[in-house]
Design a protein around this motif. Sequence first.
Motif, PDB file in Angstrom:
ATOM      1  N   LYS A  67       0.795  -1.276   0.022  1.00 33.70           N
ATOM      2  CA  LYS A  67       0.059  -0.042   0.070  1.00 33.70           C
ATOM      3  C   LYS A  67       0.817   1.369  -0.036  1.00 33.70           C
ATOM      4  O   LYS A  67       1.938   1.093   0.473  1.00 33.70           O
ATOM      5  CB  LYS A  67      -1.022   0.030   1.270  1.00 33.70           C
ATOM      6  CG  LYS A  67      -1.829  -0.836   1.109  1.00 33.70           C
ATOM      7  CD  LYS A  67      -2.802  -1.111   2.630  1.00 33.70           C
ATOM      8  CE  LYS A  67      -3.230   0.194   2.886  1.00 33.70           C
ATOM      9  NZ  LYS A  67      -4.139   0.130   4.141  1.00 33.70           N
ATOM     10  N   GLU A  68       0.376   2.264  -0.725  1.00 35.75           N
ATOM     11  CA  GLU A  68       1.050   3.578  -0.154  1.00 35.75           C
ATOM     12  C   GLU A  68       0.930   4.120   1.026  1.00 35.75           C
ATOM     13  O   GLU A  68      -0.049   3.650   1.807  1.00 35.75           O
ATOM     14  CB  GLU A  68       0.264   4.660  -1.245  1.00 35.75           C
ATOM     15  CG  GLU A  68       0.608   4.478  -2.633  1.00 35.75           C
ATOM     16  CD  GLU A  68       2.003   4.497  -3.243  1.00 35.75           C
ATOM     17  OE1 GLU A  68       2.799   5.039  -2.553  1.00 35.75           O
ATOM     18  OE2 GLU A  68       2.543   3.697  -3.945  1.00 35.75           O
ATOM     19  N   ARG A  74       4.745   9.631   4.932  1.00 33.57           N
ATOM     20  CA  ARG A  74       5.387  10.304   3.844  1.00 33.57           C
ATOM     21  C   ARG A  74       6.041  11.511   3.923  1.00 33.57           C
ATOM     22  O   ARG A  74       6.968  11.910   3.524  1.00 33.57           O
ATOM     23  CB  ARG A  74       4.010  10.516   2.742  1.00 33.57           C
ATOM     24  CG  ARG A  74       4.517  10.961   1.380  1.00 33.57           C
ATOM     25  CD  ARG A  74       5.278   9.858   0.566  1.00 33.57           C
ATOM     26  NE  ARG A  74       6.132  10.649  -0.369  1.00 33.57           N
ATOM     27  CZ  ARG A  74       7.176   9.948  -1.181  1.00 33.57           C
ATOM     28  NH1 ARG A  74       6.965   8.657  -1.103  1.00 33.57           N
ATOM     29  NH2 ARG A  74       7.655  10.905  -1.864  1.00 33.57           N
ATOM     30  N   PHE A  91       6.878  -1.500  -4.770  1.00 35.38           N
ATOM     31  CA  PHE A  91       5.668  -1.512  -4.416  1.00 35.38           C
ATOM     32  C   PHE A  91       5.114  -2.731  -5.207  1.00 35.38           C
ATOM     33  O   PHE A  91       5.282  -2.919  -6.450  1.00 35.38           O
ATOM     34  CB  PHE A  91       4.831  -0.219  -5.234  1.00 35.38           C
ATOM     35  CG  PHE A  91       3.335  -0.211  -4.947  1.00 35.38           C
ATOM     36  CD1 PHE A  91       3.017  -0.154  -3.814  1.00 35.38           C
ATOM     37  CD2 PHE A  91       2.764  -0.540  -5.924  1.00 35.38           C
ATOM     38  CE1 PHE A  91       1.658   0.163  -3.498  1.00 35.38           C
ATOM     39  CE2 PHE A  91       1.361  -0.559  -5.794  1.00 35.38           C
ATOM     40  CZ  PHE A  91       0.647  -0.043  -4.652  1.00 35.38           C
ATOM     41  N   THR A 167       2.991  -0.562 -10.081  1.00 34.40           N
ATOM     42  CA  THR A 167       3.868   0.518 -10.629  1.00 34.40           C
ATOM     43  C   THR A 167       5.462   0.142 -10.787  1.00 34.40           C
ATOM     44  O   THR A 167       6.123   0.810 -11.397  1.00 34.40           O
ATOM     45  CB  THR A 167       3.688   1.767  -9.827  1.00 34.40           C
ATOM     46  OG1 THR A 167       4.084   1.225  -8.544  1.00 34.40           O
ATOM     47  CG2 THR A 167       2.300   2.314  -9.916  1.00 34.40           C
TER      48      THR A 167
END
Length: 173
Positions: A67-68, A74, A91, A167
Motif C-alpha cells: 500500500k502507499e 510520507r 511496490f 507500478t
Amino acid sequence: METAYIANEAHYDAVLCKALDARRTLWIGTADLKDLHVKTGGSSVPFLQALAERIEGGLEVRLIHAKEPGPRFREDFDRFPALATHLERIFCPRVHFKLIIIDCKTAYIGSANLTGAGLGMKSPRRRNFEAGVLTDDPALVEQAVQQFDDLWIGTPCQTCGRTEYCTDRIEGD
C-alpha cells in the motif's frame, strides 16, 4: 540456534529494535506502512529518522510494500534525503507477508505490519494483536530470504495477474 514466539507489544523490542541494530542489510516486507516512532536516548523519533541515520552509516535497506504509505509516514520520508537516494523500494500490491530479514541471518516472520499499532511503541490499549516468530534457524531464514529475493527480482511478475496495478513491475515481464 534460537527461535522465539513474539506476541503483541513484544514486537517493538524483539523485532523493531533488533532491526535497527542490523549491521549490513535490512530487508522489510509489509502490506501496510504508517508513521511509527522509536526510542533513542530519552526521547522518541520517527522510525524513518533512525532508519535514515543507519542508511547514512552504510546500512543497505530494501523495502517491499503493498500500500502507499500514510500521510505522516510520507511527510517523515520526505524529511530525510538518504531515504530517497539510498532506500531501495518496490511496490507490489499482492504483498501480504510480513518479513524482516536482518543481515540474512535473522528473520521475523509474522503478522505485524510496519505501523505503530503493529511493530511500534503504542500502548497495549492501542496496539493490534500480533503474532510472529523471530529466528536465526538457517533453514527458516533461508526460506524467508528466498521468498523476499524472488519477489525482489520479479520472479512472480509474469504470472501475477495483477500487473495493471503494479507500478514497479520488472521490465520485460
